[in-house]
Motif scaffolding. Sequence first.
Motif, PDB file in Angstrom:
ATOM      1  N   ASN A  15     -14.092  -5.208 -33.167  1.00 42.48           N
ATOM      2  CA  ASN A  15     -14.712  -3.792 -32.697  1.00 42.48           C
ATOM      3  C   ASN A  15     -13.551  -2.864 -32.094  1.00 42.48           C
ATOM      4  N   LEU A  16     -12.505  -3.515 -31.351  1.00 43.64           N
ATOM      5  CA  LEU A  16     -11.295  -2.811 -30.919  1.00 43.64           C
ATOM      6  C   LEU A  16     -10.783  -1.907 -32.177  1.00 43.64           C
ATOM      7  N   PHE A  17     -10.346  -2.704 -33.245  1.00 38.98           N
ATOM      8  CA  PHE A  17      -9.797  -2.153 -34.495  1.00 38.98           C
ATOM      9  C   PHE A  17     -10.836  -1.082 -34.965  1.00 38.98           C
ATOM     10  N   LYS A  18     -12.194  -1.392 -35.155  1.00 38.70           N
ATOM     11  CA  LYS A  18     -13.023  -0.152 -35.590  1.00 38.70           C
ATOM     12  C   LYS A  18     -13.055   0.928 -34.904  1.00 38.70           C
ATOM     13  N   VAL A  26      -7.885  -2.540 -41.168  1.00 41.59           N
ATOM     14  CA  VAL A  26      -8.058  -3.585 -40.579  1.00 41.59           C
ATOM     15  C   VAL A  26      -9.404  -4.370 -40.502  1.00 41.59           C
ATOM     16  N   SER A  27     -10.208  -3.485 -39.968  1.00 41.57           N
ATOM     17  CA  SER A  27     -11.463  -4.082 -39.755  1.00 41.57           C
ATOM     18  C   SER A  27     -12.152  -4.446 -41.076  1.00 41.57           C
ATOM     19  N   SER A  28     -11.900  -3.751 -42.317  1.00 46.36           N
ATOM     20  CA  SER A  28     -12.470  -4.258 -43.448  1.00 46.36           C
ATOM     21  C   SER A  28     -11.833  -5.532 -43.805  1.00 46.36           C
ATOM     22  N   ASN A  29     -10.640  -5.871 -43.647  1.00 42.80           N
ATOM     23  CA  ASN A  29      -9.867  -6.905 -43.871  1.00 42.80           C
ATOM     24  C   ASN A  29     -10.485  -8.165 -43.080  1.00 42.80           C
ATOM     25  N   ILE A  30     -10.888  -7.969 -41.899  1.00 36.67           N
ATOM     26  CA  ILE A  30     -11.398  -8.771 -40.941  1.00 36.67           C
ATOM     27  C   ILE A  30     -12.779  -9.410 -41.553  1.00 36.67           C
ATOM     28  N   SER A  31     -13.461  -8.194 -41.955  1.00 36.78           N
ATOM     29  CA  SER A  31     -14.913  -8.572 -42.476  1.00 36.78           C
ATOM     30  C   SER A  31     -14.730  -9.508 -43.680  1.00 36.78           C
ATOM     31  N   GLN A  32     -13.649  -9.276 -44.623  1.00 36.56           N
ATOM     32  CA  GLN A  32     -13.495 -10.236 -45.785  1.00 36.56           C
ATOM     33  C   GLN A  32     -13.313 -11.559 -45.290  1.00 36.56           C
ATOM     34  N   ALA A  49      -0.391   7.741 -32.604  1.00 32.51           N
ATOM     35  CA  ALA A  49      -0.768   7.911 -34.230  1.00 32.51           C
ATOM     36  C   ALA A  49       0.223   6.623 -34.999  1.00 32.51           C
ATOM     37  N   ARG A  50       1.376   6.412 -34.202  1.00 32.87           N
ATOM     38  CA  ARG A  50       2.130   5.327 -34.733  1.00 32.87           C
ATOM     39  C   ARG A  50       1.398   3.826 -34.682  1.00 32.87           C
ATOM     40  N   GLN A  51       0.857   3.702 -33.533  1.00 30.28           N
ATOM     41  CA  GLN A  51       0.054   2.446 -33.165  1.00 30.28           C
ATOM     42  C   GLN A  51      -1.261   2.469 -34.086  1.00 30.28           C
ATOM     43  N   LYS A  52      -1.933   3.544 -34.399  1.00 30.67           N
ATOM     44  CA  LYS A  52      -2.828   3.369 -35.536  1.00 30.67           C
ATOM     45  C   LYS A  52      -2.490   3.336 -36.822  1.00 30.67           C
ATOM     46  N   LYS A  53      -1.251   3.786 -37.292  1.00 36.53           N
ATOM     47  CA  LYS A  53      -0.696   3.581 -38.678  1.00 36.53           C
ATOM     48  C   LYS A  53      -0.481   2.290 -38.838  1.00 36.53           C
ATOM     49  N   ASP A  54      -0.236   1.404 -37.763  1.00 41.71           N
ATOM     50  CA  ASP A  54       0.215   0.014 -37.898  1.00 41.71           C
ATOM     51  C   ASP A  54      -1.411  -0.777 -38.234  1.00 41.71           C
ATOM     52  N   ILE A  55      -2.561  -0.308 -37.959  1.00 42.66           N
ATOM     53  CA  ILE A  55      -3.536  -0.979 -38.595  1.00 42.66           C
ATOM     54  C   ILE A  55      -4.492  -0.157 -39.411  1.00 42.66           C
ATOM     55  N   VAL A  56      -4.053   0.942 -40.020  1.00 38.16           N
ATOM     56  CA  VAL A  56      -4.641   1.772 -41.281  1.00 38.16           C
ATOM     57  C   VAL A  56      -3.553   2.307 -41.666  1.00 38.16           C
ATOM     58  N   SER A  57      -3.480   1.532 -43.201  1.00 36.73           N
ATOM     59  CA  SER A  57      -2.124   2.131 -44.087  1.00 36.73           C
ATOM     60  C   SER A  57      -2.851   1.986 -45.430  1.00 36.73           C
ATOM     61  N   GLY A  58      -2.709   3.279 -46.060  1.00 36.67           N
ATOM     62  CA  GLY A  58      -3.275   3.539 -47.414  1.00 36.67           C
ATOM     63  C   GLY A  58      -4.746   2.893 -47.511  1.00 36.67           C
ATOM     64  N   LYS A 115      -5.695 -17.085 -50.201  1.00 37.21           N
ATOM     65  CA  LYS A 115      -5.298 -15.810 -50.592  1.00 37.21           C
ATOM     66  C   LYS A 115      -5.114 -14.784 -49.503  1.00 37.21           C
ATOM     67  N   TRP A 116      -6.328 -14.633 -48.829  1.00 42.30           N
ATOM     68  CA  TRP A 116      -6.361 -13.695 -47.692  1.00 42.30           C
ATOM     69  C   TRP A 116      -5.277 -13.930 -46.670  1.00 42.30           C
ATOM     70  N   LYS A 117      -5.035 -15.067 -46.274  1.00 49.28           N
ATOM     71  CA  LYS A 117      -3.693 -15.515 -45.439  1.00 49.28           C
ATOM     72  C   LYS A 117      -2.379 -14.897 -46.121  1.00 49.28           C
ATOM     73  N   GLY A 118      -2.247 -15.131 -47.421  1.00 47.69           N
ATOM     74  CA  GLY A 118      -1.107 -14.584 -48.116  1.00 47.69           C
ATOM     75  C   GLY A 118      -0.986 -12.947 -47.955  1.00 47.69           C
ATOM     76  N   LEU A 119      -2.204 -12.387 -48.246  1.00 47.59           N
ATOM     77  CA  LEU A 119      -2.021 -10.927 -48.011  1.00 47.59           C
ATOM     78  C   LEU A 119      -1.974 -10.371 -46.766  1.00 47.59           C
ATOM     79  N   HIS A 120      -2.745 -10.781 -45.950  1.00 47.60           N
ATOM     80  CA  HIS A 120      -2.678 -10.288 -44.382  1.00 47.60           C
ATOM     81  C   HIS A 120      -2.313 -10.776 -43.298  1.00 47.60           C
TER      82      HIS A 120
END
Length: 605
Positions: free
Chosen positions: A281-284, A310-316, A297-306, A352-357
Amino acid sequence: MDRLNDFQDRIDKHKVNQKKYQAKSDVISWIRTGCAILLLVCVYFLFKLDFDWKVFLAMGVIVSVFIFLVKQHQKIKYQLYLYTSLIKINEEEIMKLEGNLERIPSIAGHDDKLHFYTSDLDIFGAHSLFTLLNRAETMGGKTLLASWLKKASSKQEILARQKGVEELSGLTDWRQEFQAHGQQIRTFKNHDENRGIYSLLLWAGDVLKIRYHLLVSILIKAIPAALILVIALCFIRDVSFKYTIPFIIANGIILKIYSSLINKTKMETGKAASILGVYKNLFKSLEAQHFHSDILARQKKDIVSGDSVVSSNISQLEEILFKLEATYNPYFAIVGNYFLLWDMHALFALNKWKGLHGPNISKWTNAIHHIESISSLAGTMYANPDWVFPAISDEKFVLTSLELGHPLIRRGKRVSNNFSMTHASDVYIITGSNMSGKSTFLRTLGINSVMAFAGAPVCARSMEVSIFNLFTSMRTNDSLEEDTSSFYAELKRLKQLIDFSNTGNTTFYMLDEILKGTNSKDRHEGTKALIKQLMNQNNFGIISTHDLELGNMENQYPEKIKNYSFNSYMEQGRLVFDYTIRDGVCKSFNASDLMKQIGIRMDSL
């Protein structure tokens, strides 16, 4: 602006919403109970009406409504939790303004007696600067903020933080909601949270080595597919069910081979996910907010890149974990595993998730910790609109201020002073009577310097400060454990200052009533010798004392030494302090007056 009223208005508003959502929660609870009763009634009629399809349909509708209500209830309960947290946050803001810091959660383990200044300046502890500044909820955020208070940052970093603090101070609603999301972490004890984060990072970096990976990845798809085909043929073409047995046995063998790995993964993943779920919820919240300042902006870029959010990745990840946990049900485990190899599919998906994220989790959580720390300073700025950002000087020996006050003394009792030091090797000697404010003034200079170096606003009308190492000697105590007297402990502290100054580091020192453990003559000569030595080193500083004779050193070294003082005076038979710094040596001492006030007769001799 009266922030007390502002925070109270926020509490009142959140209490209204809290009651509204509590009422919604109660209604849904009653409806869910009603659905459960209707379902029991349907079961009764199902048998009575000989399994009529209409009853089945009614049961399906009731179950669907019940599942919908469960999901809605979860959302409503989280909103209820948020408003409860927001009430608590604003109550703590009021406590801070009123100086009631002891009731607010702080941080342990950072008050190092050997540190150059944290113990003397009340940086950590119950009634401390950290407690005043902190709005971080995660242990990582608290630890990062604590590190900012223990060492001066670079000018570039300080100015970047100031920009971020200024931006977040104007986003009060977002900032408090962000903190409210983080308060979920309070359900963990500190050591559990630390262990959880540590386990999370270990888990993230531990991509599983699955034996015969390629072969098994093919088999776990092919065998269940073949088994489903055979079962279908059993119903369609009247094929014997005995043909399913080899496939079920093959599935059982695969599960047996990898059972220890599956069980280990379930256990470790559950611990890690419990912490990561709180962060979601902090990420969202962070993903939804736009920032202008570079540091945010730099800190946000670390969790939203292209395309990676992050929150979607955690939902997966949560979906994968849900699949893993599903086989805790023994009935589903039999069907899911022996027919579909359910755990194996979840295991491969998790790997696979761990390998990616996995390698990015440290970066994600660090971004949250940085935002929490900057948000802490922003909350301080919002709560104290009359405080200012200090100017950071490029000169080596600068400390000037107007109306500088101690941030831990509540408004109304706080007395502010003007002060200026701008030369290398200058020594300011401050004389004053007991309880006149010498020690508090030294702490005021020190604690505001710490705030300045962290990127926080300072308790002043204006302040300019160069970046230097801060060193204090105010509360040296004896140590039974080290068999050390307070006097020897103080000598060790002073040697620490001398040795550090000899390294060429720019140092601002503050020494309060030094060499207390010896006679007045030794004390005078020792202090005088120390001053002469410090005058020739790469530093500047202040020494407070009762020794008026030290003030004569200004006549001997007028370019290097300057006298200041705090005084007291009698008013209608009572001793009065104005806590205001003045030029020159102290003219009034009050020990005898204080003793008279408590009943000691000075003429008894």
